[in-house]
Design an enzyme around this catalytic site. Structure first.
Site, PDB file in Angstrom:
ATOM      1  N   GLU A 167       0.870  -1.170   0.000  1.00 36.59           N
ATOM      2  CA  GLU A 167       0.000   0.000   0.000  1.00 36.59           C
ATOM      3  C   GLU A 167       0.911   1.225   0.000  1.00 36.59           C
ATOM      4  OE1 GLU A 167      -3.570  -1.982   2.669  1.00 36.59           O
ATOM      5  OE2 GLU A 167      -1.806  -1.141   3.652  1.00 36.59           O
ATOM      6  N   ASP A 403      -6.599 -11.679   4.342  1.00 37.29           N
ATOM      7  CA  ASP A 403      -5.873 -10.458   4.664  1.00 37.29           C
ATOM      8  C   ASP A 403      -4.488 -10.759   5.239  1.00 37.29           C
ATOM      9  OD1 ASP A 403      -5.410  -7.760   5.030  1.00 37.29           O
ATOM     10  OD2 ASP A 403      -7.179  -7.416   6.283  1.00 37.29           O
ATOM     11  N   GLU A 458      -9.301   2.883   3.155  1.00 36.78           N
ATOM     12  CA  GLU A 458      -9.170   2.492   4.559  1.00 36.78           C
ATOM     13  C   GLU A 458      -8.103   3.309   5.275  1.00 36.78           C
ATOM     14  OE1 GLU A 458      -8.173  -1.686   4.482  1.00 36.78           O
ATOM     15  OE2 GLU A 458      -6.057  -1.251   4.812  1.00 36.78           O
TER      16      GLU A 458
END
Length: 650
Positions: A167, A403, A458
């Protein structure tokens, strides 16, 4: 001096003789604008030109096995050139329904049981190494270099470790400013001094580590790979540490095709949005029955901390809240809900926490036509995957959100495929989070409907860096590899000054229409409505608008765009067209040509930034009218956006 002359003559003669043995092979793209040249001398190297101008300088290719190096002092046995021209249909069409594979291909086979396959497309070039050994091979390293022309810049998603959730923010810098100790995950986007955009990624990856690229202090990038872990220490249910690594990057079958090393070219930034090479190049679907695979939109409780309001029960991780989300999903035609982290024991994944009746929730969902997707960490799933998935299948779970995978070594890449295959066996979708970018497996296993690998919504819960500038960068960078689970749909929208970090009541930067446009702009076959179901219910007209935007597309047309600045794209599903536009913090008006939609009378339903959206970003206008002409003006506030649905009236 007279004594040195014979030595000089000898060396000159040797160089001439060596050059006589060097061979060059060249193929062109079908339109003739891209030429790919392969040089075979003491090593194999390739280079690329576009419109006669050098894009990629000579760049070496090699594979270091345990006992030999494929690509050093190569002895060519055979060469073959052919045109590839075939059209297939995507099972899950996140960009185009018809997948057109049209290129010219060069296959070079060498002594030592290996070959290299090159392809030249109208919008890119790629190669892969193919090995045909009988016995298992150990790969110590792979040489993949990209030596670009001078003066390039790069959007560089820098990593600090091979252990990553991928990310990343994109650093905009000169390519030569990237040092040898800096490296990035993929995709990366290079811009030549002439303005040509070059997207770099890989695809067709199976049982082989992910490629990263390190700087050189020059206009070049070199591959590096995570080694195979030999010993892994589990720290918690979601974190681990590799404590011992092998001196090699892969141990695999001797008959092996390596991933495609893929370059995507564009003369204008917007052309990158239509580039489908990573999907085209990868292995086709291997599932016999795909009729059960159902992409769709998802009501998601985690982003707003299950914090519903206006109800007569205590909100939180409990049966009542999940039923509330199912009711909301059913009312607005959403196909799924996700039960995110906290619904079950973190390790014993088949044991729901107190207050969660999983069987009743799934039964209620089926009654309402809403599937249930459940969350877990990859580490916990790996403890007893077959048993957990059998239990989920018995319950009627529709899909998995896996995840905290956080690695891209060979074992982890293999694990992705094992999860996809095991889930497909039980007719379950898979959404990978804390995950690397799409690597082609989404075509091979089309139940693998989404990957995160993006600095998405998020992060608004913990960061102020998810800005409109970032949001109009990732379509030209991260999305090059394939679909991304950004999770759009924030209902609390703010300016830079008004934005604040709030874990339980999160918000976004930019306007409401900026969020609405993401449902068209961002490719995501499993698309979240990230915010609180109670907030959506307070604005039913707006919610109905975004809820009716599809998640798969028959056609994609890039209308305008420049990385870090803006984007406008049109996508077709069935007989209707959908338009999304987004801008950075600069207000702008874009006029686009809609002649591609065809003749006839059209109705346009749109959501646009209202006049005060620069001060109150949630302010917007919903309207439906007849399309007056095929020149559409898209006006966007700072941090703004635009979304529209075009329906044919006759």
């Amino acid at each position: 001096m007279k004594q040195k002359k014979p030595l000089f003559l000898f060396l000159t003669t040797l160089v001439i003789c060596l050059n006589l043995h060097a061979k060059n092979y060249r193929i062109e793209s079908p339109d003739g604008r891209i030429s790919l040249e392969v040089n075979i001398d003491q090593r194999v190297s390739w280079s690329v030109k576009m419109d006669g101008k050098q894009i990629l300088n000579s760049s070496p290719i090699a594979l270091y096995l345990e006992n030999e190096t494929l690509g050093d002092n190569p002895r060519l046995l055979k060469s073959a050139v052919k045109e590839v021209n075939e059209t297939t249909q995507a099972v899950v069409p996140y960009k185009f329904k018809n997948v057109v594979d049209h290129c010219n291909e060069l296959l070079l086979k060498f002594k030592g049981d290996y070959g290299i396959r090159f392809r030249a497309y109208n919008n890119g070039a790629a190669y892969r190494i193919e090995v045909g050994k009988k016995d298992e091979i150990i790969v110590n390293d792979e040489v993949c270099e990209f030596n670009f022309t001078n003066g390039c810049s790069v959007l560089f998603p820098e990593e600090k470790s091979f252990f990553s959730g991928y990310e990343r923010l994109y650093t905009d810098t000169l390519l030569a400013a990237i040092g040898e100790k800096q490296f990035c995950s993929l995709p990366a986007l290079v811009s030549s001094a002439d303005g040509v955009k070059i997207g770099i990624t890989e695809t067709g990856q199976s049982d082989y580590p992910g490629m990263f690229l390190k700087g050189t202090g020059k206009d070049a990038l070199k591959s590096i790979f995570p080694p195979v872990p030999l010993k892994i220490e589990n720290l918690t249910y979601k974190s681990e540490r590799v404590v011992e690594s092998a001196p090699y990057i892969a141990k695999t079958h001797g008959t092996k095709v390596l991933p495609w090393r893929c370059l995507m070219f564009a003369r204008e930034d917007k052309q990158l949005i239509e580039n489908n090479l990573p999907y085209i190049l990868t292995e086709k679907n291997v599932l016999e029955d795909t009729s059960w695979i159902k992409p769709g939109k998802v009501a998601w409780e985690w982003w707003s901390a299950s914090n519903v309001f206006g109800v007569d029960f205590k909100s939180g991780i409990n049966t009542e809240t999940y039923k509330y989300y199912i009711d909301f999903a059913s009312e607005y035609g959403l196909e799924y809900i996700i039960m995110d982290g906290g619904w079950s024991d973190r390790v014993q994944l088949d044991i729901p926490v107190e207050g969660v009746d999983i069987k009743e929730i799934i039964r209620y969902g089926k009654e309402k036509g809403v599937g249930v997707i459940v969350w877990m960490t990859g580490m916990s799933l790996d403890n007893d995957m077959e048993r957990f998935l059998d239990v989920y299948a018995e319950w009627g779970v529709a899909g998995l959100k896996v995840d905290f995978l956080n690695r891209a070594d060979q074992l982890m890449v293999r694990y992705y495929e094992e999860i996809a295959a095991a889930a497909a066996k039980r007719k379950m979708l898979v959404d990978f989070h804390g995950a690397f970018k799409p690597n082609g497996l989404q075509r091979k296993y089309p139940n693998m409907v989404n990957f995160e690998g993006v600095y998405g919504s998020e992060m608004n819960k913990v960061s102020n860096k998810v800005t409109p500038v970032h949001n109009v960068t990732i379509p030209f960078t991260r999305m090059l590899a394939g679909p991304m689970d950004y999770t759009p749909g924030a209902m609390r929208n703010e300016t830079t000054k008004g934005f604040c970090i709030n874990w339980d009541i999160p918000m976004s930067q930019g306007t409401r229409c900026h969020q609405a446009a993401m449902f068209v702009v961002y490719e995501s076959p499993l698309q979240m409505l990230c915010d609180n179901a109670s907030l959506y219910r307070q604005e039913p007209e707006y919610t109905h608008f975004i809820a009716q935007i599809p998640v798969t597309w028959d056609e994609t047309v890039a209308l305008a765009g420049k990385a870090k600045e803006c984007i406008a794209v049109a996508r077709k599903n069935g007989d209707s067209w959908y338009i999304g536009g987004m801008t950075n913090w600069t207000a702008r008006e874009i006029e686009v040509d809609l002649s591609f939609i065809g003749e006839g009378n059209w109705e346009i339903e749109s959501v646009t930034d209202r006049v005060n959206a620069d001060r109150y970003p949630s302010d917007h206008v919903l309207k439906t009218e007849k399309l007056k002409n095929k020149r559409l003006k898209i006006s966007m506030a700072p941090g703004g956006g635009y979304a529209a649905i075009l329906r044919k009236l006759d």
